[in-house]
Every structure is written in structure tokens, then in C-alpha cells.
Write an enzyme that holds these catalytic residues in place. Structure first.
Site, mmCIF file in Angstrom:
data_model
loop_
_atom_site.group_PDB
_atom_site.id
_atom_site.type_symbol
_atom_site.label_atom_id
_atom_site.label_comp_id
_atom_site.label_asym_id
_atom_site.label_seq_id
_atom_site.Cartn_x
_atom_site.Cartn_y
_atom_site.Cartn_z
ATOM 1 N N SER A 276 -22.100 44.880 89.411
ATOM 2 C CA SER A 276 -21.032 45.670 90.034
ATOM 3 C C SER A 276 -19.841 45.726 89.084
ATOM 4 O O SER A 276 -19.744 44.932 88.137
ATOM 5 C CB SER A 276 -20.609 44.981 91.336
ATOM 6 O OG SER A 276 -19.405 45.529 91.830
ATOM 7 N N TYR B 125 -18.173 38.693 97.576
ATOM 8 C CA TYR B 125 -18.849 39.738 96.797
ATOM 9 C C TYR B 125 -18.470 39.614 95.319
ATOM 10 O O TYR B 125 -19.328 39.627 94.436
ATOM 11 C CB TYR B 125 -18.475 41.109 97.364
ATOM 12 C CG TYR B 125 -19.256 42.258 96.768
ATOM 13 C CD1 TYR B 125 -20.540 42.549 97.197
ATOM 14 C CD2 TYR B 125 -18.704 43.053 95.763
ATOM 15 C CE1 TYR B 125 -21.265 43.610 96.658
ATOM 16 C CE2 TYR B 125 -19.413 44.110 95.220
ATOM 17 C CZ TYR B 125 -20.692 44.388 95.672
ATOM 18 O OH TYR B 125 -21.397 45.442 95.126
#
Ligand code: NAD
Length: 252
Positions: A144, A157
């Protein structure tokens, strides 16, 4: 030797293949010639149809990746299908949003389990098989922008995706000499369930769009080329990279 992006005769495993980026990656690998084992906890019907329309073959494997229970089964069911497992795409992932000051242990553990712990042990099971057989293979982790940046309101996350970038490098260092390539793709802002909350917030949506040099949210199909590259012989000397596919976001 000609450069090859051909995956004919290879078998790929894609986690979280029922929707979003996992679905687009499954179709792209099938278009490049791979048989694809679709792994996840939901119905794979839509992806099965898309893979078949792309001229490919798929096998669906039901698995909840929040525990390690399915890890060995995913490899054995795949191998029982085609006799091999050459490519593993660790795509399944979840996100939980809350201010760091309020963030719960449950939201921490849930994200770390799916995004990092299961990824490690599935990669280990996959690599053990390749090493026992004396064969090479490819692991592609879906990281990410939060592998590079901090973000806000997504502490587990960001920790999981930053951890995944480090894990990608460690596994590359340990397994490169065994012919196993371990790399990652860092998608920018793509239109999937994962980013629905951002797109629904007019202020965040406008702020994000204004920072993307390409000028649009990524469409899941726009990730396929990078996945095929990292799964194919064309990337045989590429180890431990985290490749942004982000419309130029990180270049700003
Ligand atoms: P998505 O929510 O549409 O897909 C997530 C996938 O993971 C789904 O297939 C879901 O079923 C699966 N999954 C989640 N928990 C699971 C579990 N316990 N067991 C089995 N499967 C499970 O989102 P997406 O955007 O397609 O996300 C795919 C990956 O890409 C994730 O790792 C995500 O973090 C990453 N990513 C997405 C974006 C984006 O902009 N969409 C950006 C960066 C990274």
C-alpha cells in the site's frame, strides 16, 4: 533469450480473489496464461466467470484468512488440482478506521492477522513446497502507499502494510538464491470496497484526486500489468522491491 511475460503452464494462487484488486489480478494472470486458484471466504462466482471469459481456468478455495487453519489446505488443494503451485499473490486485506487515541485491540488484531500474520505463514507454506521440490516461484504481496506513508485513522493498517514491505525484503533476501522472487505492489487509490468510505466523503475525495498526477482514481484493471510482470520470467532478477502503481502519487 526473448523477454517473456507468458504464464502458460503455471498455476497461481490469489487470495481475496472474489472482488476488487484480487479479481482484476486473477483475470490478468489468466490472460497471461496461468491457471488460477481463487482463495477467499466469499463466493467466487463473479471472478470465475471473468477468468473463464478471459480464456482461463480457475479453482475456488473457500478459506477464512483471519486464522492459520486454511494455510496448508490452500497449497494442497491447489496442487491436487493442477499438480503445481508457481505463483502466490497475497492480496486479501482489511482496513479498520478510528482515531489512534480510541483504537481498539480487536481492530488492531483483526487487521494484523489477515494483512500480515497469514501472509507470512502462507508464504512459508508455499516456499517450503517449492524448496522441497527444488523449484523456483514468485510471491507478489499487495502492499500500500501506507507502506511508505503514515496516513491517519488507520493505525493497524499502516503498521501491517509497513510491516509487509519489510517482510517482502526479508523473504527476498532469504529466498532469492533458491529461485523464489518475493516482491510487492503498492497500489495507490483504486476504486474498490476498501476505499468506498474515502470516495463517499466529498472533501477527502477531492483532496485525494487533486494529488494524483494521473488525475483519476485507479481502476482495478490498471494493476494487472504490474502483477503479470512480477509473476513472469521478465522479473527473474527483481527481488525485494515494493513497486508503486499509484498514478504518480508518491512522485508528488
Ligand atoms: P476489497 O475490500 O474489495 O477486497 C479485499 C479482499 O480481501 C476481498 O476479496 C475480501 O473477501 C478479502 N478478505 C478480507 N478478509 C478476508 C478473510 N478473513 N479471509 C479471506 N479473505 C478475506 O479491497 P481491495 O481494494 O480489492 O483490496 C485488496 C488489497 O489491496 C488489500 O490488501 C488492500 O489493503 C490493498 N490495497 C487496496 C488499495 C485500494 O485503493 N483499493 C490501495 C492499497 C492497497
Amino acid at each position: 533469450m526473448p523477454i517473456s511475460f507468458d504464464l502458460t503452464g503455471k498455476t497461481a494462487i490469489v487470495t481475496g480473489a472474489n472482488t476488487g484488486l484480487g479479481q482484476a489480478i486473477s483475470v490478468a494472470l489468466a490472460q497471461a496464461g496461468a491457471d488460477v486458484a481463487l482463495v477467499g471466504r466469499s463466493s467466487m462466482a463473479e471472478t470465475e466467470t471473468a477468468v473463464s471469459a478471459a480464456g482461463g481456468r480457475s479453482l475456488s478455495i473457500q478459506a477464512d484468512l483471519s486464522s492459520l487453519e486454511p494455510v496448508d489446505r490452500i497449497i494442497s488443494e491447489t496442487v491436487a488440482w493442477t499438480g503445481r503451485a508457481d505463483i502466490l499473490v497475497n492480496n486479501a486485506g482489511i482496513i479498520r478506521r478510528a482515531d489512534a487515541i480510541d483504537f481498539s485491540e480487536a481492530d488492531w488484531d483483526a487487521v494484523m492477522d489477515v494483512n500480515l500474520k497469514t501472509v507470512f505463514f502462507l508464504s512459508q507454506a508455499f516456499a517450503r513446497r517449492l524448496i522441497t521440490e527444488g523449484k523456483g516461484g514468485k510471491i507478489v504481496n499487495i502492499a500500500s502507499l501506507l507502506s511508505f506513508q503514515g496516513g491517519i485513522r488507520i493505525p493497524s493498517y499502516t503498521a501491517s502494510k509497513s510491516g509487509l514491505a519489510g517482510l517482502t525484503r526479508l523473504l527476498a533476501c532469504e529466498w532469492a538464491a533458491k529461485g523464489i522472487n518475493v516482491n510487492a505492489i503498492a497500489p495507490g487509490y483504486f476504486t474498490t470496497n476498501n476505499t468506498e468510505a474515502l470516495r463517499d466523503d466529498p472533501d477527502r475525495n477531492a483532496a485525494i484526486l487533486s494529488r494524483i498526477p494521473a488525475g483519476h482514481w485507479g481502476q482495478p484493471e490498471e494493476l494487472g500489468g504490474a502483477a503479470v510482470f512480477l509473476a513472469s520470467p521478465a522479473s527473474d532478477y527483481v527481488h525485494g522491491v515494493v513497486l508503486p502503481v499509484d498514478g504518480g502519487w508518491l512522485a508528488r
